[in-house]
Scaffold this motif. Structure first.
Motif, PDB file in Angstrom:
ATOM      1  N   GLU A   1       0.818  -1.218   0.000  1.00 20.80           N
ATOM      2  CA  GLU A   1       0.000   0.000   0.000  1.00 20.80           C
ATOM      3  C   GLU A   1       0.853   1.270   0.000  1.00 20.80           C
ATOM      4  OE1 GLU A   1      -3.795   0.113   1.940  1.00 20.80           O
ATOM      5  OE2 GLU A   1      -3.591  -1.932   2.678  1.00 20.80           O
ATOM      6  N   SER A   2       1.728   1.361  -0.982  1.00 21.18           N
ATOM      7  CA  SER A   2       2.610   2.520  -1.111  1.00 21.18           C
ATOM      8  C   SER A   2       2.310   3.350  -2.360  1.00 21.18           C
ATOM      9  CB  SER A   2       4.070   2.052  -1.157  1.00 21.18           C
ATOM     10  OG  SER A   2       4.266   1.202  -2.282  1.00 21.18           O
ATOM     11  N   GLY A   3       1.353   2.901  -3.156  1.00 16.95           N
ATOM     12  CA  GLY A   3       1.074   3.563  -4.433  1.00 16.95           C
ATOM     13  C   GLY A   3      -0.042   4.593  -4.338  1.00 16.95           C
ATOM     14  N   SER A   4      -0.832   4.704  -5.409  1.00 18.13           N
ATOM     15  CA  SER A   4      -1.914   5.688  -5.473  1.00 18.13           C
ATOM     16  C   SER A   4      -2.996   5.391  -4.439  1.00 18.13           C
ATOM     17  CB  SER A   4      -2.523   5.692  -6.879  1.00 18.13           C
ATOM     18  OG  SER A   4      -1.563   6.090  -7.831  1.00 18.13           O
ATOM     19  N   MET A   5      -3.746   6.421  -4.084  1.00 20.83           N
ATOM     20  CA  MET A   5      -4.804   6.305  -3.081  1.00 20.83           C
ATOM     21  C   MET A   5      -6.144   5.951  -3.740  1.00 20.83           C
ATOM     22  SD  MET A   5      -6.195   6.585  -0.070  1.00 20.83           S
ATOM     23  CE  MET A   5      -5.237   7.509   1.127  1.00 20.83           C
ATOM     24  N   TYR A   6      -6.757   4.875  -3.248  1.00 25.13           N
ATOM     25  CA  TYR A   6      -8.105   4.485  -3.652  1.00 25.13           C
ATOM     26  C   TYR A   6      -8.943   4.406  -2.376  1.00 25.13           C
ATOM     27  CZ  TYR A   6      -6.234   3.362  -8.239  1.00 25.13           C
ATOM     28  OH  TYR A   6      -5.644   3.451  -9.480  1.00 25.13           O
TER      29      TYR A   6
ATOM     30  N   ALA B   1     -16.270  26.029 -15.443  1.00 31.28           N
ATOM     31  CA  ALA B   1     -16.294  24.777 -14.670  1.00 31.28           C
ATOM     32  C   ALA B   1     -15.753  25.036 -13.267  1.00 31.28           C
ATOM     33  CB  ALA B   1     -15.461  23.717 -15.370  1.00 31.28           C
ATOM     34  N   PRO B   2     -16.497  24.648 -12.222  1.00 33.40           N
ATOM     35  CA  PRO B   2     -16.081  24.978 -10.856  1.00 33.40           C
ATOM     36  C   PRO B   2     -14.810  24.274 -10.403  1.00 33.40           C
ATOM     37  CG  PRO B   2     -17.988  23.522 -10.832  1.00 33.40           C
ATOM     38  CD  PRO B   2     -17.795  23.948 -12.253  1.00 33.40           C
ATOM     39  N   GLY B   3     -14.457  23.144 -11.052  1.00 29.04           N
ATOM     40  CA  GLY B   3     -13.270  22.400 -10.639  1.00 29.04           C
ATOM     41  C   GLY B   3     -12.046  22.654 -11.498  1.00 29.04           C
ATOM     42  N   ILE B   4     -12.094  23.678 -12.343  1.00 25.87           N
ATOM     43  CA  ILE B   4     -11.041  23.887 -13.331  1.00 25.87           C
ATOM     44  C   ILE B   4      -9.698  24.252 -12.683  1.00 25.87           C
ATOM     45  CG2 ILE B   4     -11.385  26.364 -13.776  1.00 25.87           C
ATOM     46  CD1 ILE B   4     -11.013  23.707 -16.528  1.00 25.87           C
ATOM     47  N   GLN B   5      -9.741  24.803 -11.450  1.00 25.41           N
ATOM     48  CA  GLN B   5      -8.504  25.254 -10.809  1.00 25.41           C
ATOM     49  C   GLN B   5      -7.933  24.262  -9.799  1.00 25.41           C
ATOM     50  OE1 GLN B   5      -8.279  29.222  -9.282  1.00 25.41           O
ATOM     51  NE2 GLN B   5      -9.692  30.057 -10.789  1.00 25.41           N
ATOM     52  N   ARG B   6      -8.549  23.104  -9.652  1.00 29.36           N
ATOM     53  CA  ARG B   6      -8.112  22.180  -8.608  1.00 29.36           C
ATOM     54  C   ARG B   6      -7.738  20.818  -9.178  1.00 29.36           C
ATOM     55  NH1 ARG B   6     -12.549  19.468  -4.972  1.00 29.36           N
ATOM     56  NH2 ARG B   6     -11.121  17.754  -5.413  1.00 29.36           N
ATOM     57  N   ASN B   7      -7.245  19.961  -8.317  1.00 30.74           N
ATOM     58  CA  ASN B   7      -6.879  18.603  -8.712  1.00 30.74           C
ATOM     59  C   ASN B   7      -7.791  17.587  -8.040  1.00 30.74           C
ATOM     60  OD1 ASN B   7      -3.850  20.098  -8.434  1.00 30.74           O
ATOM     61  ND2 ASN B   7      -4.319  19.045 -10.342  1.00 30.74           N
ATOM     62  N   PHE B   8      -7.768  16.362  -8.576  1.00 27.70           N
ATOM     63  CA  PHE B   8      -8.620  15.289  -8.085  1.00 27.70           C
ATOM     64  C   PHE B   8      -7.772  14.039  -7.872  1.00 27.70           C
ATOM     65  CE2 PHE B   8     -10.829  18.163 -10.897  1.00 27.70           C
ATOM     66  CZ  PHE B   8     -11.870  18.608 -10.089  1.00 27.70           C
ATOM     67  N   ILE B   9      -8.141  13.251  -6.888  1.00 21.62           N
ATOM     68  CA  ILE B   9      -7.336  12.083  -6.519  1.00 21.62           C
ATOM     69  C   ILE B   9      -7.204  11.099  -7.683  1.00 21.62           C
ATOM     70  CG2 ILE B   9      -9.186  10.664  -5.523  1.00 21.62           C
ATOM     71  CD1 ILE B   9      -5.726  11.174  -3.940  1.00 21.62           C
ATOM     72  N   ALA B  10      -8.252  11.005  -8.518  1.00 19.24           N
ATOM     73  CA  ALA B  10      -8.209  10.034  -9.626  1.00 19.24           C
ATOM     74  C   ALA B  10      -7.240  10.443 -10.729  1.00 19.24           C
ATOM     75  CB  ALA B  10      -9.614   9.831 -10.202  1.00 19.24           C
ATOM     76  N   GLU B  11      -6.715  11.673 -10.685  1.00 19.79           N
ATOM     77  CA  GLU B  11      -5.692  12.073 -11.648  1.00 19.79           C
ATOM     78  C   GLU B  11      -4.403  11.280 -11.439  1.00 19.79           C
ATOM     79  OE1 GLU B  11      -5.408  16.392 -12.810  1.00 19.79           O
ATOM     80  OE2 GLU B  11      -6.763  16.616 -11.104  1.00 19.79           O
ATOM     81  N   THR B  12      -4.254  10.680 -10.249  1.00 19.40           N
ATOM     82  CA  THR B  12      -3.053   9.878  -9.949  1.00 19.40           C
ATOM     83  C   THR B  12      -3.256   8.402 -10.265  1.00 19.40           C
ATOM     84  OG1 THR B  12      -3.680   9.364  -7.648  1.00 19.40           O
ATOM     85  CG2 THR B  12      -2.544  11.457  -8.032  1.00 19.40           C
ATOM     86  N   TRP B  13      -4.466   8.012 -10.687  1.00 21.45           N
ATOM     87  CA  TRP B  13      -4.751   6.595 -10.917  1.00 21.45           C
ATOM     88  C   TRP B  13      -4.129   6.125 -12.235  1.00 21.45           C
ATOM     89  CZ3 TRP B  13     -10.638   5.758  -9.431  1.00 21.45           C
ATOM     90  CH2 TRP B  13     -10.798   6.071  -8.070  1.00 21.45           C
TER      91      TRP B  13
END
Length: 373
Positions: free
Chosen positions: A133-138, A216-228
């Motif tokens: 469990e050292s990789g991406s967060m799910y 788009a309200p999320g255009i300036q932020r990041n999301f956890i699934a971007e690391t998947w």
């Protein structure tokens, strides 16, 4: 293209708004439920919903739904789900959730059993004895409601109401998703003139501007699934470009805020700058008693201080009376006021033309709308 079930939890009372915006984005099989909307989508829709949903609290992959009244049923139900579709042998997959009106009422026990079931499934698939469990967060989430189990993966990370512009907030701010819903229900246009005489840190002003300009309200932020690893990073880039192309750059929308606290006014303008809408937002220090309708048309959207929040009941009721005296019926003008106070209309002096039940966090409120001249 691989399709799967997605679910957007939302504040109670705005499921219909979430369902319609998802349909407008191209989502299929959209089904509003109590406090959430379930729909079919692909990796593209997962990214699009995160970037563009104004009213959802987050976007989750719905791994499966089944009934369980024993821990064995819970274990087998979770183990039967295709976790390997998302989680690789090195990824992190902590478990959290809730149980309501169900026989399996111990959340820690359910967490432990769900975790064990996922581990057993992945052991079989990857032929490994343990997971580092050292990789991406799910983040695994579960909801057990009346013995029906829903198991999900969170794709958002930080809740979607965190747009990225409001690092600092005035006292008792309204949630961004609720402010956006109020702007929608007020039927804004790209050339609307919005006023908030209790603007605080500017949330209603900013969400109104984002809606009117279709930013788009999320255009300036990041999301956890971007690391998947399982989602092509090019999808996120293309969806951000798509969102940028949809912005109404020729909008003449203007939002004006007032507040008796000069520090709140400065904060509202600072937040509008961070949100990229400062050219469409203005704010100044002014008391509600000095509010006057200017121009042929306007739309007032506000969240006045109330007893449970900032004022005692007597002060709140006096404030409503002042609002009733200043928010006068006038052709071309509408007023949309959210309040949990059942006596609001009596103090305001007029019955609302329309009422809608909404929740500000856990507080049950009404959105009182006045639009008849």
């Amino acid at each position: 293209m691989d399709q799967f079930k997605l679910v957007c939890p939302c504040l109670l009372g705005i499921e219909g708004l979430v369902a319609q915006e998802l349909r407008d984005m191209g989502a299929q099989q959209v089904e509003p439920q109590n406090g959430r909307v379930v729909f079919d989508g692909s990796d593209e829709m997962l990214a699009r919903a995160n970037l563009c949903s104004r009213y959802s609290e987050r976007v989750l992959v719905l791994m499966g739904t089944f009934r369980a009244v024993t821990f064995e049923q819970l274990f087998q139900g979770v183990k039967s789900l295709p976790w390997e579709r998302w989680i690789d042998k090195k990824d992190k997959f902590p478990v959290k959730g809730r149980s309501l009106s169900s026989q399996l009422s111990s959340v820690p026990d359910c967490q432990s059993i769900i975790k064990k079931a996922i581990v057993e499934r992945l052991k079989l698939k990857y032929k490994v004895p343990w997971f580092e469990e050292s990789g991406s967060m799910y983040q695994v989430q579960f909801l057990i409601l009346k013995d029906s189990v829903s198991v999900m993966l969170d794709t958002s990370g930080v809740g979607l109401h965190k747009r990225g512009y409001r690092a600092n907030a005035a006292e008792a701010p309204i949630k961004e998703t609720l402010a956006a819903a109020m702007a929608n229900l007020a039927r804004l246009w790209p050339d609307s003139k919005v006023y908030d005489p209790f603007c605080g840190s500017g949330t209603i002003l900013i969400e109104s501007a984002l809606l009117a300009m279709n930013i788009a309200p999320g255009i300036q932020r990041n999301f956890i699934a971007e690391t998947w690893q399982g989602i092509d990073s090019g999808i996120w880039m293309r969806e951000k470009e798509r969102a940028q192309d949809l912005v109404r750059r020729d909008s003449t929308f203007l939002a004006t805020g007032y507040d008796i606290d000069g520090a709140a006014v400065a904060l509202a303008l600072d937040n509008a700058k961070k949100a990229g809408v400062i050219s469409h937002v203005r704010a100044e220090k002014r008391d509600i008693r000095d509010f006057a309708e200017e121009g042929e048309r306007g739309c007032v959207i506000c969240n006045p201080p109330y007893g449970e929040r900032l004022l005692n009941l007597q002060e709140a009721e006096e404030l409503y009376r002042v609002m009733g005296q200043n928010f006068l019926p006038k052709r071309g003008w509408s007023y949309h006021i959210i309040s949990p106070d059942e006596t609001f209309e009596g103090c305001f002096g007029r019955l609302a033309d329309k009422r809608r039940k909404l929740y500000n966090g856990m507080i049950k409120c009404q959105l009182y709308s006045y639009f008849k001249a």
